[in-house]
Design a protein around this motif. Sequence first.
Motif, mmCIF file in Angstrom:
data_model
loop_
_atom_site.group_PDB
_atom_site.id
_atom_site.type_symbol
_atom_site.label_atom_id
_atom_site.label_comp_id
_atom_site.label_asym_id
_atom_site.label_seq_id
_atom_site.Cartn_x
_atom_site.Cartn_y
_atom_site.Cartn_z
ATOM 1 N N ASN A 124 106.175 21.317 78.149
ATOM 2 C CA ASN A 124 107.061 21.101 79.290
ATOM 3 C C ASN A 124 107.294 19.616 79.516
ATOM 4 O O ASN A 124 108.431 19.189 79.782
ATOM 5 C CB ASN A 124 106.441 21.739 80.531
ATOM 6 N N TRP A 125 106.248 18.814 79.404
ATOM 7 C CA TRP A 125 106.402 17.362 79.542
ATOM 8 C C TRP A 125 107.302 16.800 78.449
ATOM 9 O O TRP A 125 108.091 15.892 78.695
ATOM 10 C CB TRP A 125 105.037 16.684 79.492
ATOM 11 N N ARG A 126 107.184 17.336 77.253
ATOM 12 C CA ARG A 126 108.007 16.838 76.157
ATOM 13 C C ARG A 126 109.466 17.234 76.342
ATOM 14 O O ARG A 126 110.366 16.410 76.147
ATOM 15 C CB ARG A 126 107.489 17.355 74.818
ATOM 16 N N SER A 127 109.736 18.482 76.723
ATOM 17 C CA SER A 127 111.116 18.936 76.854
ATOM 18 C C SER A 127 111.836 18.237 78.000
ATOM 19 O O SER A 127 113.039 17.967 77.913
ATOM 20 C CB SER A 127 111.151 20.451 77.053
ATOM 21 N N LYS A 128 111.105 17.926 79.084
ATOM 22 C CA LYS A 128 111.704 17.242 80.230
ATOM 23 C C LYS A 128 111.565 15.729 80.152
ATOM 24 O O LYS A 128 111.990 15.026 81.069
ATOM 25 C CB LYS A 128 111.083 17.752 81.536
ATOM 26 N N ARG A 129 110.974 15.245 79.072
ATOM 27 C CA ARG A 129 110.807 13.789 78.864
ATOM 28 C C ARG A 129 110.011 13.143 79.987
ATOM 29 O O ARG A 129 110.246 11.998 80.354
ATOM 30 C CB ARG A 129 112.159 13.084 78.745
ATOM 31 N N VAL A 130 109.079 13.872 80.556
ATOM 32 C CA VAL A 130 108.199 13.283 81.563
ATOM 33 C C VAL A 130 107.328 12.211 80.919
ATOM 34 O O VAL A 130 107.095 11.140 81.477
ATOM 35 C CB VAL A 130 107.313 14.372 82.206
ATOM 36 N N ILE A 131 106.844 12.513 79.719
ATOM 37 C CA ILE A 131 106.037 11.592 78.925
ATOM 38 C C ILE A 131 106.698 11.451 77.564
ATOM 39 O O ILE A 131 107.364 12.384 77.081
ATOM 40 C CB ILE A 131 104.588 12.109 78.796
ATOM 41 N N ASP A 132 106.521 10.296 76.948
ATOM 42 C CA ASP A 132 107.115 10.021 75.640
ATOM 43 C C ASP A 132 106.823 11.172 74.672
ATOM 44 O O ASP A 132 105.665 11.499 74.423
ATOM 45 C CB ASP A 132 106.529 8.716 75.099
ATOM 46 N N PRO A 133 107.853 11.814 74.122
ATOM 47 C CA PRO A 133 107.616 12.931 73.201
ATOM 48 C C PRO A 133 106.755 12.571 72.001
ATOM 49 O O PRO A 133 106.029 13.419 71.482
ATOM 50 C CB PRO A 133 109.036 13.333 72.763
ATOM 51 N N HIS A 134 106.823 11.326 71.555
ATOM 52 C CA HIS A 134 105.991 10.919 70.424
ATOM 53 C C HIS A 134 104.507 10.964 70.790
ATOM 54 O O HIS A 134 103.662 11.318 69.959
ATOM 55 C CB HIS A 134 106.380 9.511 69.964
ATOM 56 N N LYS A 135 104.200 10.607 72.033
ATOM 57 C CA LYS A 135 102.808 10.677 72.491
ATOM 58 C C LYS A 135 102.348 12.122 72.561
ATOM 59 O O LYS A 135 101.208 12.452 72.192
ATOM 60 C CB LYS A 135 102.697 10.017 73.873
ATOM 61 N N ILE A 136 103.222 13.001 73.031
ATOM 62 C CA ILE A 136 102.888 14.430 73.079
ATOM 63 C C ILE A 136 102.636 14.958 71.672
ATOM 64 O O ILE A 136 101.689 15.728 71.442
ATOM 65 C CB ILE A 136 104.019 15.225 73.755
ATOM 66 N N ASP A 137 103.480 14.546 70.727
ATOM 67 C CA ASP A 137 103.309 15.012 69.346
ATOM 68 C C ASP A 137 101.964 14.570 68.779
ATOM 69 O O ASP A 137 101.311 15.316 68.038
ATOM 70 C CB ASP A 137 104.441 14.476 68.471
ATOM 71 N N GLU A 138 101.535 13.361 69.112
ATOM 72 C CA GLU A 138 100.241 12.874 68.624
ATOM 73 C C GLU A 138 99.103 13.750 69.141
ATOM 74 O O GLU A 138 98.187 14.115 68.388
ATOM 75 C CB GLU A 138 100.031 11.423 69.060
ATOM 76 N N VAL A 139 99.157 14.084 70.423
ATOM 77 C CA VAL A 139 98.088 14.891 71.017
ATOM 78 C C VAL A 139 98.100 16.306 70.446
ATOM 79 O O VAL A 139 97.045 16.865 70.117
ATOM 80 C CB VAL A 139 98.241 14.917 72.554
ATOM 81 N N LEU A 140 99.277 16.898 70.306
ATOM 82 C CA LEU A 140 99.365 18.248 69.749
ATOM 83 C C LEU A 140 98.914 18.281 68.300
ATOM 84 O O LEU A 140 98.267 19.242 67.855
ATOM 85 C CB LEU A 140 100.801 18.765 69.862
ATOM 86 N N THR A 141 99.224 17.231 67.555
ATOM 87 C CA THR A 141 98.761 17.157 66.161
ATOM 88 C C THR A 141 97.247 17.088 66.098
ATOM 89 O O THR A 141 96.614 17.737 65.247
ATOM 90 C CB THR A 141 99.378 15.932 65.468
ATOM 91 N N ALA A 142 96.652 16.302 67.002
ATOM 92 C CA ALA A 142 95.191 16.224 67.035
ATOM 93 C C ALA A 142 94.569 17.571 67.402
ATOM 94 O O ALA A 142 93.528 17.952 66.865
ATOM 95 C CB ALA A 142 94.753 15.144 68.033
ATOM 96 N N LEU A 143 95.211 18.307 68.314
ATOM 97 C CA LEU A 143 94.703 19.634 68.684
ATOM 98 C C LEU A 143 94.779 20.596 67.498
ATOM 99 O O LEU A 143 93.838 21.353 67.224
ATOM 100 C CB LEU A 143 95.499 20.198 69.852
ATOM 101 N N ASN A 144 95.898 20.562 66.791
ATOM 102 C CA ASN A 144 96.065 21.474 65.659
ATOM 103 C C ASN A 144 95.133 21.136 64.503
ATOM 104 O O ASN A 144 94.826 22.005 63.679
ATOM 105 C CB ASN A 144 97.517 21.444 65.171
ATOM 106 N N ALA A 145 94.691 19.881 64.449
ATOM 107 C CA ALA A 145 93.807 19.465 63.360
ATOM 108 C C ALA A 145 92.348 19.828 63.608
ATOM 109 O O ALA A 145 91.510 19.659 62.717
ATOM 110 C CB ALA A 145 93.924 17.952 63.140
ATOM 111 N N ARG A 146 92.058 20.336 64.792
ATOM 112 C CA ARG A 146 90.676 20.724 65.076
ATOM 113 C C ARG A 146 90.261 21.918 64.217
ATOM 114 O O ARG A 146 91.080 22.800 63.938
ATOM 115 C CB ARG A 146 90.511 21.092 66.551
ATOM 116 N N PRO A 147 89.007 21.969 63.826
ATOM 117 C CA PRO A 147 88.541 23.146 63.080
ATOM 118 C C PRO A 147 88.527 24.385 63.962
ATOM 119 O O PRO A 147 88.260 24.312 65.169
ATOM 120 C CB PRO A 147 87.131 22.748 62.642
#
Length: 267
Positions: A129-152
């Motif tokens: 939701n933050w990414r779609s509404k540009r509340v926070i920089d989408p690139h920052k959101i992508d970094e956090v989501l990538t880190a979450l997906n990389a978890r075992p």
Amino acid sequence: MDPFEVRVQFGALLKRLNATQLSIQKVVGFAIKYFRPCGEDLWDCILEECPKGSINSRINILYFLDSLCETCLLVKSRFQSSNQGDSNALNDLYVSFVTRDLGKIVEAVIPEGRQGLPNLVSTTQILENWRSKRVIDPHKIDEVLTALNARPVPADEPKSSSHHTSSHHHLSRNDIFKRIEEDRERHKRLRERRWVQPISHNPSFILPQLSSFMPLSDDMDDQLALDIEFDNEWEATSDWNEDDDELVLEEKDVCFPAEGEGPMDLS
């Protein structure tokens, strides 16, 4: 109040925070009110309190941050539109703190292992939701989501493990029912906000009326120029299928009748 008293009262509000909008807005109002004298201290209090609470209280803090960011951007836009002093004095209020420490917040809300799984879906929804509404920089959101997906992927606990070593990972019966009620309250709020487009948060004298919080600039990706309405329609539209083929053929027959058939009725 002096800064110490402000911090103590704010910490008490965070500990009593729940999923209701009344509770969230009370803490949001307190944080906005004392941003100028104690903004950094209150943010440090949030970072300290988030890892200490239960899984339920941590997701409540994240939803509180969601409302806090939206309120901060509303306050900033109204301040700019009224031309009251230097708009740079406000910056982004707490939004800049959230952007800076987003990784720490997500790590606290979703700890590694099975303990953090109950908060995974809700946290991902807020980030999207933050990414779609540009509340926070989408690139920052992508970094956090990538880190979450990389978890075992957390493995199932062996049955032979001691009850004392694993009991703190499980919610009690009362906590489970409380979480169900709070999730119902949060999901109701999300459904209400899904159709609210934040067009008014961009002052017309600064930018065209795009449905986004973040201003667009020449050095940003083209993806940021997509309108919120288009994103919503795109996500809600199904893939092309046989029903669409039949509909197109029906429309063609109506608009372009075969030889010998009467013209299309335009009445």
